[in-house]
Design an enzyme around this catalytic site. Structure first.
Site, PDB file in Angstrom:
ATOM      1  N   HIS A  69       0.767  -1.181   0.104  1.00 56.94           N
ATOM      2  CA  HIS A  69       0.191  -0.241   0.309  1.00 56.94           C
ATOM      3  C   HIS A  69       0.827   1.211  -0.230  1.00 56.94           C
ATOM      4  O   HIS A  69       0.388   2.722  -0.092  1.00 56.94           O
ATOM      5  CB  HIS A  69      -1.285  -0.180   1.165  1.00 56.94           C
ATOM      6  N   HIS A  84       1.682   7.093  -0.417  1.00 49.03           N
ATOM      7  CA  HIS A  84       0.539   6.073   0.694  1.00 49.03           C
ATOM      8  C   HIS A  84      -0.481   6.067  -0.096  1.00 49.03           C
ATOM      9  O   HIS A  84      -1.009   7.075   0.010  1.00 49.03           O
ATOM     10  CB  HIS A  84       0.193   6.939   2.112  1.00 49.03           C
TER      11      HIS A  84
END
Length: 165
Positions: A69, A84
């Protein structure tokens, strides 16, 4: 004013480009104090319209989260950027993410870093925002100015200008 940044021998671009298509927001709009209080550094948020993430700079991949992620990248001048995807996406344990690069890879602006299932993130994460922060912004010698643009086009829209303090 920008003459030093545009020298021919300058290795790093004075611009950080949008890593994804979507709506540009201030880092202060991220619903998480770690980001909105700039504990991680200066940055920008984007509400994505697709799940394709590209490099915002020329540099090198220095980190890929085991849960896929997040990706860390570094420019030639040492600027460290964390991309992110979403909030509380660690819980997905990599489900829905497909990373296209490895640690150590050289990358360029617009190069695809990862793809992800945006619908899955919308359904299972706290937020689908992409957050991009300069993790060493509080200790480096640069100043970061956010663009006034509101629409991000991956690899084309300048989201931050970089100048020397």
């Amino acid at each position: 004013m920008f003459s030093k940044l545009f020298r021919k021998n300058q290795k790093t671009s004075p611009f950080i480009y949008a890593p994804i298509n979507g709506e540009i927001l201030s880092i202060e709009d991220v619903p998480d104090p770690v980001f909105n209080q700039k504990m991680m550094g200066e940055g920008v948020a984007i509400i994505p319209i697709d799940g394709n993430v590209a490099s915002p700079i020329d540099g090198k991949v220095i980190q890929v989260a085991p849960t896929k992620h997040a990706i860390g990248i570094e420019t030639d001048d040492g600027t460290e950027i964390l991309i992110h995807i979403g909030l509380e996406t660690v819980a997905l344990k990599g489900e829905g993410f497909d990373v296209k690069v490895n640690v150590g890879d050289s990358i360029s602006v617009g190069q695809l870093l990862l793809t992800y299932n945006l619908q899955l993130i919308k359904e299972q994460a706290k937020s689908d925002m992409l957050i991009m922060v300069i993790t060493n912004s509080q200790t480096d010698t640069h100043k970061y100015e956010m663009s006034l643009d509101k629409v991000a086009r991956m690899g084309e829209t300048v989201v931050m200008k970089v100048t020397t303090k």
